[in-house]
Design a protein around this motif. Structure first.
Motif, short mmCIF file in Angstrom:
data_model
loop_
_atom_site.label_atom_id
_atom_site.label_comp_id
_atom_site.label_asym_id
_atom_site.label_seq_id
_atom_site.Cartn_x
_atom_site.Cartn_y
_atom_site.Cartn_z
N SER A 99 0.81 -1.11 0.15
CA SER A 99 0.03 0.08 0.51
C SER A 99 0.95 1.42 0.17
O SER A 99 0.99 2.29 -0.97
N ILE A 147 2.89 1.90 -3.23
CA ILE A 147 1.46 2.44 -4.18
C ILE A 147 1.59 3.13 -4.22
O ILE A 147 1.26 4.07 -5.22
N TRP A 172 -6.44 -3.20 -17.35
CA TRP A 172 -5.88 -3.61 -16.23
C TRP A 172 -6.06 -4.87 -16.46
O TRP A 172 -5.51 -6.05 -15.69
N ASP A 224 -5.73 -6.77 -3.75
CA ASP A 224 -6.96 -6.00 -3.32
C ASP A 224 -7.78 -6.04 -4.64
O ASP A 224 -7.04 -6.15 -5.00
N GLN A 267 -7.99 -3.61 -6.46
CA GLN A 267 -7.67 -3.03 -7.39
C GLN A 267 -5.94 -2.73 -7.34
O GLN A 267 -5.36 -2.66 -8.41
N THR A 268 -5.32 -4.15 -7.32
CA THR A 268 -4.11 -4.08 -6.97
C THR A 268 -3.91 -6.14 -7.30
O THR A 268 -3.90 -6.86 -6.65
N TRP A 307 3.58 -5.63 -9.61
CA TRP A 307 2.36 -4.90 -8.89
C TRP A 307 1.08 -4.08 -10.19
O TRP A 307 2.51 -3.05 -10.73
N SER A 308 0.12 -3.94 -10.22
CA SER A 308 -0.84 -3.34 -10.81
C SER A 308 -1.77 -2.44 -10.35
O SER A 308 -3.02 -3.80 -9.92
N HIS A 309 -2.18 -1.56 -10.58
CA HIS A 309 -2.76 -0.77 -9.79
C HIS A 309 -3.89 0.25 -10.21
O HIS A 309 -2.93 0.80 -11.44
N ARG A 367 -6.73 3.12 -10.20
CA ARG A 367 -8.01 3.30 -9.90
C ARG A 367 -8.22 4.97 -10.14
O ARG A 367 -7.91 5.55 -11.69
N ASN A 391 1.98 0.12 -13.70
CA ASN A 391 2.64 -0.67 -13.58
C ASN A 391 3.86 -0.96 -13.03
O ASN A 391 5.06 0.19 -13.67
#
Ligand SMILES: O=S(=O)(CCO)c1ccc(-c2ccc(C3CCCC3)c([C@@H]3C[C@@H]3c3ccccn3)c2)cc1
Length: 235
Positions: free
Chosen positions: A7, A10, A74, A96, A98-99, A120-122, A124, A140
């Motif tokens: 978190s 990110i 995404w 989560d 979104q991630t 990691w790909s987030h 939002r 990414n």
């Protein structure tokens, strides 16, 4: 949402992209390709003989929203339908809603060794006070993971990529329910900082990047247009 081990990182990386996004490309960036609404900029950066050239691409896609663009970029299940430069991609962890963390093997670019990546790909969205439509983004970012061990001969790339999208509604009808696809367009900024992770001939990598980034964004944009054509608009 729920906090997890990534978190804080990110948050830091996302805020960094939002700060950079407004940095103008007049100083130090070269316009290397222009095609319709797409403008491709590059900064020439080398670090002990390794080409690290940051890329920045501005594009406007009529008929789709920023949410739709980020959704198809995404969401994992569409990736192999538009990504032509991958041999494989798989989700190795969901952190989560979104991630996710995914592992990818990139198609070999001769004469370089095969590359793989673990990001990691987030995704939002957020609404700034003055805008009526939310901004959507996907980042990414390279991360290490027990389920993505680095194994020779594959070379692990290190990347930090962001797709930031704003939605413009032209001549909005009085009733928002009457908005049609011809009234909307997505203004996107795509930035990519890709470290190839191991030596690649500079000229070869520069010509691959110059050819592949515009091709990749063109193909992705047409994919989203065809997927959304007859669907209700996702704002
Ligand atoms: O937008 S993304 O996050 C989509 C995730 O699926 C993303 C896009 C591209 C890359 C990428 C990875 C490796 C390489 C090279 C390095 C040495 C040998 C291969 C390149 C070079 C620049 C050229 C390139 C550009 C665009 C597409 C494919 N190839 C790009 C990574 C992530």
């Amino acid at each position: 949402g729920e906090k997890h081990r990534l978190s804080a990182e990110i948050e830091r990386i996302v805020q960094g992209h939002l700060k950079y996004k407004y940095e103008d490309v007049s100083d130090g960036w070269d316009l290397i390709h222009q095609e319709g609404e797409m403008k491709v900029y590059r900064r020439e950066v080398e670090e002990n003989g390794l080409v690290l050239d940051p890329m920045k691409i501005f594009h406007t896609i009529k008929g789709v929203t920023g949410h739709e663009i980020c959704h198809y970029f995404w969401e994992f299940q569409y990736r192999m339908e538009w990504e032509t430069t991958l041999d494989s991609t798989k989700i190795i962890e969901v952190l989560d809603p979104q991630t996710v963390v995914f592992y990818q093997v990139h198609k070999r670019v001769w004469p370089a060794a095969q590359r793989d990546s673990c990001f990691w790909s987030h995704i939002r969205s957020f609404t700034s006070s003055d805008e009526d439509q939310p901004t959507w983004l996907v980042v990414n970012y390279t991360t290490s993971h027990l389920l993505a061990p680095i194994k020779s001969p594959q070379v692990r790339i290190v990347a930090n990529v962001a797709l930031i999208c704003e939605t413009v509604i032209n001549e909005p009808p009085l009733n928002p329910k009457d908005i049609k696809r011809e009234n909307i367009e997505c203004k996107l900024t795509y930035v990519a900082f890709v470290n190839p992770g191991g030596w690649v001939p500079s000229a070869a990598l520069r010509s691959v990047a110059k050819r592949e980034y515009p091709r990749f964004l063109k193909r992705f944009s047409s994919y989203v247009l065809e997927q959304t054509r007859d669907k209700p608009i996702l704002f």
